[in-house]
Every structure is written in C-alpha cells, then in structure tokens.
Design an enzyme around this catalytic site. Sequence first.
Site, PDB file in Angstrom:
ATOM      1  CD  GLN A  92      -2.952  -4.629   6.612  1.00 43.63           C
ATOM      2  OE1 GLN A  92      -2.907  -3.639   5.896  1.00 43.63           O
ATOM      3  NE2 GLN A  92      -3.522  -5.762   6.218  1.00 43.63           N
ATOM      4  CG  ASP A 101      -9.272  -0.298   4.713  1.00 43.58           C
ATOM      5  OD1 ASP A 101      -9.329  -0.625   3.512  1.00 43.58           O
ATOM      6  OD2 ASP A 101      -8.908  -1.080   5.610  1.00 43.58           O
ATOM      7  CE  LYS A 112      -3.680  -2.628   2.087  1.00 43.56           C
ATOM      8  NZ  LYS A 112      -4.298  -3.170   3.304  1.00 43.56           N
TER       9      LYS A 112
END
Length: 293
Positions: free
Chosen positions: A110, A133, A66
């Site tokens: 994450q 996200d 990413k």
Amino acid sequence: MPQSASTTTPTTSPARLMDGTALARRIVETTAERAAAFTARTGTSPCLATVLVGEDPASVTYVRMKQNRCRKAGIVSRHVALPAETTTAELVHTLTALSTDPAVHGILLQHPMGEHIDERAAFEAIAPEKDVDGVTLSSYAAMSFGLPGFQSCTPGGIMRLLDAYDVDPAGSRAVVVGRSAILGKPVGMLLLARDATVTYCHSRTKDLGAVVREADIVVAAVGRPELIRGEDIKPGAVVIDAGYNPGNVGDVHFASAVERAGLITPVPGGVGPMTIATLMEQTVTGAERQLGL
Ligand code: NAP
C-alpha cells in the site's frame, strides 16, 4: 463490433454512463469462480499479501476494502502490518520473503509510504510474477512493450471499461491528463499499445483546454477537483474520470461534461471499483501462472 472512439457520433444529448460498479461486480464474480476452480484443483487458495507501513487512516481503509473484496472472491489475504518507523531495508526484507514464499501469489504494497522510505527500492523487491498491483519497472515495461505481465490496476481497469462499452482506441486521439507512475503514464502506454494517438498533459502543459478539446478519449488523472470542464469536451468524446477527491468529486466537472460527452464515468462508481476488481483478477491470474495452470 467495437466502435472507434474517433468515429463516435457527435451528440447533443447527455452521455451514457459507464457503470464501473456493475462491471467490477461481474469481474469479481468471474474471478471467484476461477479462484474456486484453482482451490479445487490445487488444494490451496490464491493468496494476496497486503503490506502496510504505518497507520495512515486512508491507507488502513483501502487495505481493509481490498481484504474484504478478497474474501468475496475466494482469495486468502495475508496482512503484514509494519510500524511507521520501518526502514527501507526492513521493508525490502519483508517483501523479498513474501516474493519467495510459495503460498503467496500476489503482493500489494500500500502506498504512499513514509517519506523516509525509498519507494522504488521497495517496489522492486516485489517479484514481477507476484506484482499483481503492477508497480514494478518490469510490469511497466511489459505494459509499454505490450508483453504479458501485470497491469497497474487503475489503468488496467480503465481499459476494461473501454472494452466493456465497445470503445476501440485504435486511431483515436487520446489525451491523458496526469503523468504519475501508477496512473497517467501507464494508462497512456496501454492506450498506445491499442493504437491510440496519445498526448500526455501535466502541470506544465500550456492551454490544457485546447489539448483536451482535440480528444476522442479523455482520461483525467490529476487530483484536482473538476479541473476538466464541459466546454473543453469534444462532442461525443469518451470521458474517463479517474480522479477521486474529497467529497466524492472527480477531476472532471461532471454536470457540464455529461452534456457533451458520448460516454462518461461517474464519480463514484466509475473507475474506482474497477481498480480493486483488477487487483482481484490479477491475483488469481498470478496464482494460476505460478502453478502452471
Ligand atoms: P499524482 O501522482 O499527484 O499526479 C497528478 C498528475 O497531475 C501529475 O502528473 C501532475 O503534473 C498533473 N497535474 C497536477 N495539476 C495539474 C494541472 N493543473 N493541469 C494539468 N496537470 C496537472 O496523482 P495520481 O496518483 O496519478 O492520482 C490522480 C487522481 O486519481 C487523484 O484524484 C487520485 O485520487 C485518483 N486515483 C484514483 C484511483 C482509483 O482507484 N480510482 C487510483 C489512483 C489514483 P506534474 O507531473 O507536472 O506534477
């Protein structure tokens, strides 16, 4: 003119592949142009904060991918690495600080994290306007109600793939196999918002094959290698394989499904690249919205 998946012509020739790699590249290129325009206009670059708890090798790799893609898109990435023993309270404190930092426009936490962490509490510490996200309750509600907000990245990427291949979900029968909070549930909500008739399947579904055989659009989001077999694909159906299992194997048995589907995503190179591209795009969108552009 978009075709309705429900009217897709039955086919006996192999399916067309839905090329997520090429589409993701185009999205990242467009995102880079928008990021450059943002930087020229504001004197500051869009910034994605990545937060990683512990050193799980797969998570380290995902975060690095990413960050690399951020670089390509002209997005600054700020990495926060926390030790594995970080408590929920400490993580919430970090995420709250990033949420109020005006130099940060998007936050990626994450996951999965250690089992001692209250994952929901951590996600909810991300300000909705920086939830690029799409993991907060607020983002989920926005997806469910069809309101402006950020989409969970894999579901958002799947919808972009359908649009790119002129698949109109309206009126079609969509079957989503899997009901996780980050993938199965939200992709079903996005399909419903686009007027598909959505059925969710999960580990307790009886006669999965019979349900899948009804589908004009199948989304496989299970994490079970090659669970969905070609014989259960309706001829001409659109098959989206979000699964990513060891050995680059999806949740759909590709060799048999490709013979019956109308359109199908390969693994790798289908859904996977779309996830990061959506994250990049939403980060720049977040930056633009936060500065009122
Ligand atoms: P997850 O949280 O483990 O959820 C799996 C879902 O599948 C659950 O809802 C489970 O049902 C259901 N399921 C399990 N076995 C089943 C069976 N035999 N029949 C029907 N349903 C079954 O997984 P996830 O995070 O959603 O991920 C799913 C897959 O997508 C994985 O392969 C993952 O690697 C992949 N993925 C890819 C991306 C990407 O960027 N390409 C992103 C995220 C995930 P219950 O709810 O009843 O347990």
